[in-house]
Design a protein around this motif. Structure first.
Motif, PDB file in Angstrom:
ATOM      1  N   ARG A 436      12.997 114.876  21.100  1.00  0.00           N
ATOM      2  CA  ARG A 436      12.367 113.929  22.007  1.00  0.00           C
ATOM      3  C   ARG A 436      13.179 112.638  22.115  1.00  0.00           C
ATOM      4  NH1 ARG A 436       8.482 116.615  24.972  1.00  0.00           N
ATOM      5  NH2 ARG A 436       7.184 117.926  23.591  1.00  0.00           N
ATOM      6  N   ASP A 437      13.190 112.073  23.315  1.00  0.00           N
ATOM      7  CA  ASP A 437      13.746 110.735  23.567  1.00  0.00           C
ATOM      8  C   ASP A 437      15.189 110.601  23.081  1.00  0.00           C
ATOM      9  OD1 ASP A 437      11.358 109.896  24.708  1.00  0.00           O
ATOM     10  OD2 ASP A 437      10.547 109.250  22.771  1.00  0.00           O
ATOM     11  N   VAL A 438      16.011 111.560  23.448  1.00  0.00           N
ATOM     12  CA  VAL A 438      17.428 111.481  23.098  1.00  0.00           C
ATOM     13  C   VAL A 438      18.107 110.484  24.044  1.00  0.00           C
ATOM     14  CG1 VAL A 438      19.595 112.760  22.909  1.00  0.00           C
ATOM     15  CG2 VAL A 438      17.428 113.841  22.251  1.00  0.00           C
ATOM     16  N   ALA A 439      18.855 109.533  23.472  1.00  0.00           N
ATOM     17  CA  ALA A 439      19.428 108.439  24.261  1.00  0.00           C
ATOM     18  C   ALA A 439      20.829 108.767  24.777  1.00  0.00           C
ATOM     19  CB  ALA A 439      19.473 107.172  23.433  1.00  0.00           C
ATOM     20  N   TRP A 440      21.160 108.194  25.932  1.00  0.00           N
ATOM     21  CA  TRP A 440      22.500 108.150  26.500  1.00  0.00           C
ATOM     22  C   TRP A 440      23.072 109.552  26.725  1.00  0.00           C
ATOM     23  CZ3 TRP A 440      21.444 103.660  27.751  1.00  0.00           C
ATOM     24  CH2 TRP A 440      20.962 102.723  26.854  1.00  0.00           C
ATOM     25  N   VAL A 441      22.440 110.240  27.687  1.00  0.00           N
ATOM     26  CA  VAL A 441      22.783 111.633  27.991  1.00  0.00           C
ATOM     27  C   VAL A 441      23.668 111.669  29.232  1.00  0.00           C
ATOM     28  CG1 VAL A 441      21.885 113.947  28.455  1.00  0.00           C
ATOM     29  CG2 VAL A 441      20.568 112.345  27.035  1.00  0.00           C
ATOM     30  N   THR A 442      24.871 112.248  29.085  1.00  0.00           N
ATOM     31  CA  THR A 442      25.836 112.342  30.182  1.00  0.00           C
ATOM     32  C   THR A 442      26.185 113.808  30.407  1.00  0.00           C
ATOM     33  OG1 THR A 442      26.763 110.170  29.598  1.00  0.00           O
ATOM     34  CG2 THR A 442      28.115 111.602  30.994  1.00  0.00           C
ATOM     35  N   TYR A 443      25.637 114.409  31.476  1.00  0.00           N
ATOM     36  CA  TYR A 443      25.875 115.828  31.763  1.00  0.00           C
ATOM     37  C   TYR A 443      27.208 116.017  32.472  1.00  0.00           C
ATOM     38  CZ  TYR A 443      21.105 117.163  30.499  1.00  0.00           C
ATOM     39  OH  TYR A 443      19.943 117.405  29.811  1.00  0.00           O
ATOM     40  N   TRP A 444      27.951 117.069  32.059  1.00  0.00           N
ATOM     41  CA  TRP A 444      29.246 117.358  32.704  1.00  0.00           C
ATOM     42  C   TRP A 444      29.386 118.813  33.143  1.00  0.00           C
ATOM     43  CZ3 TRP A 444      31.906 120.705  29.383  1.00  0.00           C
ATOM     44  CH2 TRP A 444      31.523 120.663  28.026  1.00  0.00           C
ATOM     45  N   GLN A 445      28.436 119.670  32.747  1.00  0.00           N
ATOM     46  CA  GLN A 445      28.418 121.036  33.265  1.00  0.00           C
ATOM     47  C   GLN A 445      27.117 121.700  32.842  1.00  0.00           C
ATOM     48  OE1 GLN A 445      30.094 122.796  35.356  1.00  0.00           O
ATOM     49  NE2 GLN A 445      29.182 124.795  34.988  1.00  0.00           N
ATOM     50  N   GLY A 446      26.303 122.127  33.803  1.00  0.00           N
ATOM     51  CA  GLY A 446      25.056 122.802  33.486  1.00  0.00           C
ATOM     52  C   GLY A 446      24.233 122.006  32.486  1.00  0.00           C
ATOM     53  N   ASN A 447      23.878 122.669  31.371  1.00  0.00           N
ATOM     54  CA  ASN A 447      23.117 121.983  30.314  1.00  0.00           C
ATOM     55  C   ASN A 447      24.010 121.328  29.260  1.00  0.00           C
ATOM     56  OD1 ASN A 447      20.435 122.619  31.214  1.00  0.00           O
ATOM     57  ND2 ASN A 447      20.829 124.744  30.612  1.00  0.00           N
ATOM     58  N   TYR A 448      25.315 121.303  29.497  1.00  0.00           N
ATOM     59  CA  TYR A 448      26.241 120.688  28.538  1.00  0.00           C
ATOM     60  C   TYR A 448      26.364 119.207  28.829  1.00  0.00           C
ATOM     61  CZ  TYR A 448      27.471 125.454  27.291  1.00  0.00           C
ATOM     62  OH  TYR A 448      27.426 126.758  26.871  1.00  0.00           O
ATOM     63  N   ALA A 449      26.153 118.410  27.761  1.00  0.00           N
ATOM     64  CA  ALA A 449      26.159 116.957  27.944  1.00  0.00           C
ATOM     65  C   ALA A 449      26.767 116.281  26.719  1.00  0.00           C
ATOM     66  CB  ALA A 449      24.731 116.453  28.161  1.00  0.00           C
ATOM     67  N   ILE A 450      27.145 115.049  26.924  1.00  0.00           N
ATOM     68  CA  ILE A 450      27.491 114.138  25.830  1.00  0.00           C
ATOM     69  C   ILE A 450      26.245 113.318  25.553  1.00  0.00           C
ATOM     70  CG2 ILE A 450      28.969 112.233  25.100  1.00  0.00           C
ATOM     71  CD1 ILE A 450      30.956 113.223  27.351  1.00  0.00           C
ATOM     72  N   HIS A 451      25.785 113.237  24.308  1.00  0.00           N
ATOM     73  CA  HIS A 451      24.575 112.447  24.019  1.00  0.00           C
ATOM     74  C   HIS A 451      24.551 112.016  22.555  1.00  0.00           C
ATOM     75  CE1 HIS A 451      22.633 115.821  21.907  1.00  0.00           C
ATOM     76  NE2 HIS A 451      22.984 116.610  22.924  1.00  0.00           N
TER      77      HIS A 451
END
Length: 495
Positions: A436-451
């Motif tokens: 829950r409430d994961v901060a600073w999510v940057t998506y770059w392909q589908g469900n793959y993100a930097i967070h």
């Protein structure tokens, strides 16, 4: 240690104590009298004093029916050794015969000591019962190892009888307490009768063949003794055990503490004890959960050793230094029925620095960037993430965690397409996790993100395969990439 005819024999889980009918004193007396009768011989005109002076066995001296008259002590000892090696004990029960060497049956013969008795045998018939026992720490000429006799009895019982089963204790179904397990009676050879056979073979050095009957045998550990041991075990694990270290708190639950308990048979009782190796294994596991291997720094250099750019930052390791002291402290506290709260002391481990020779041209980069173009390099080999503008590093490299086995991070060239300052990850049908409430999510392909990954203790090689495929970062680093990356920024994931 060899003991002669104890009334009972302590045993471990593979042996059962038995009670012999005769007392220790009575058995020593019988052994002494048997040996006296074997050695009391006519001197045929040679006085005991003369035989002693000649240092030869007197006329008529024999052992096991073999004459040793006129032999030196060394020669007599050689005969005794040979006779002992040839002597066997054969026990027949219900038509089955079990044969054992004298040594295996428990007969102990000191060839040199018995040679001395034979050579000096003129006075043996008048000796006291202790003449063949311990005198001033001297080794007895002959004796019987009660533990070996018990082992022979159990070997016989296993083949032709029904060994008694000791009552015992075991963890309950929940594993956080103990309960008694009832024992059962058996049928086996009478230990006192078997001991007498071994005694006779040992004293006379002649093989013995005897038929013995099976008798009822009770378990060494009664049901009542097991009930008492279960209560003792519950008391032993009743206190809490907590460890702290590197900002973590680790607790051994009741089931874990129960796994530390062992038992030993002492006489007719079942003694509970804490197994040091089991406690130490838990402490090792606790220590491993906070320890960290150092991560060496890597610098990219050209063929001449000139620095091109840092490829991976160093990270100190962490090592627990007081495992043994913590283990001892836990055992001492639980033995005293007291709770234990301890600290895992740590020390830093220095990280090394390495150089990696790469091309000095732009072909060393994973992406052919335009001048000033923003792009993000995800290096799954080094477990790093780096921000570039053109071929200039503007942030990083930063240690990160990527997908583990079965959840590997994809490779290829992609673009940032969606960002969230805060988002629940997983938490819906078809997902095996929920954050829950994961901060600073940057998506770059589908469900793959930097967070961000505040749940992660460490980042980088050694702890890197910890996500479901996303790139996990400390919160401040995830925040930096969230602020810096624009929609459409290139992301290159590679090994």
């Amino acid at each position: 240690m060899v003991k002669r005819f104890p009334q009972w024999q302590r045993d471990d889980a593979a042996h059962t104590p038995r009670h012999a009918a005769d007392s220790v004193r009575a058995r020593r007396l019988r052994l002494s009298l048997l040996l006296a009768l074997v050695l009391a011989v006519p001197l045929a005109g040679v006085s005991g004093r003369a035989a002693y002076a000649a240092d030869l066995a007197p006329a008529g001296a024999s052992i096991g029916g073999q004459s040793v008259a006129g032999m030196t002590r060394e020669e007599v000892a050689a005969v005794v050794t040979a006779r002992a090696a040839d002597t066997t004990v054969s026990i027949t029960v219900d038509g089955q015969t079990i044969e054992s060497s004298l040594e295996q049956a428990g007969g102990r013969v000191d060839a040199s000591a018995l040679a001395d008795v034979l050579v000096d045998g003129a006075d043996i018939a008048q000796s006291t019962p202790s003449a063949v026992g311990d005198q001033g720490g001297q080794t007895p000429a002959v004796s019987v190892d009660a533990q070996a006799v018990t082992a022979l009895a159990e070997r016989i019982d296993a083949q032709v009888g029904t060994p008694a089963v000791n009552a015992a204790i075991q963890p309950t179904a929940d594993g956080d307490a103990f309960e008694a397990v009832a024992g059962s009676d058996g049928r086996g050879v009478d230990l006192a009768s078997l001991t007498a056979v071994v005694e006779n073979a040992t004293v006379t050095l002649t093989s013995q063949s005897v038929e013995l009957a099976l008798t009822g045998t009770a378990p060494a550990i009664s049901d009542a003794a097991a009930e008492a041991a279960a209560s003792d075990a519950d008391a032993l694990i009743a206190s809490e055990v907590t460890l702290s270290g590197a900002g973590e708190t680790l607790t051994a639950d009741a089931a874990t503490r129960a796994s530390w308990v062992g038992t030993t048979v002492v006489g007719g009782t079942l003694k509970t004890t804490l197994l040091e190796e089991s406690v130490a294994a838990w402490v090792d596991q606790a220590a491993a959960s906070i320890e960290l291997d150092p991560i060496s720094a890597i610098d990219n250099v050209d063929a001449d050793g000139n620095l091109l750019e840092p490829a991976r930052p160093a990270q100190e390791g962490l090592e627990v230094t007081n495992r043994e002291a913590v283990t001892d402290g836990i055992i001492a506290a639980l033995d005293a029925h007291e709770p234990y709260s301890g600290e895992l002391d740590t020390q830093a481990l220095t990280a090394d620095a390495e150089q990696r020779v790469v091309s000095s041209g732009t072909d060393r980069f994973a992406y052919a960037a335009e001048a000033g173009e923003k792009w993000i390099d995800i290096n799954l080999t080094d477990s790093t993430i780096t921000a570039y503008e053109g071929y200039q590093q503007v942030h990083g490299p930063v240690l990160m965690n990527h997908g583990g086995p079965g959840n590997e991070t994809i490779t290829g060239t992609y673009q940032v397409y969606l960002t969230y300052a805060k988002q629940d990850l997983g938490c819906s049908a078809g997902w095996s996790y929920c954050q829950r409430d994961v901060a600073w999510v940057t998506y770059w392909q589908g469900n793959y993100a930097i967070h961000s990954a505040p749940w992660a203790k460490h980042f980088g090689v050694g702890s890197d395969a910890g996500s479901h495929g996303c790139i996990n970062l400390p919160e401040e680093e995830a925040h930096w990439y969230y602020d810096w990356a624009d929609i459409g920024t290139t992301v290159v994931s590679h090994y």
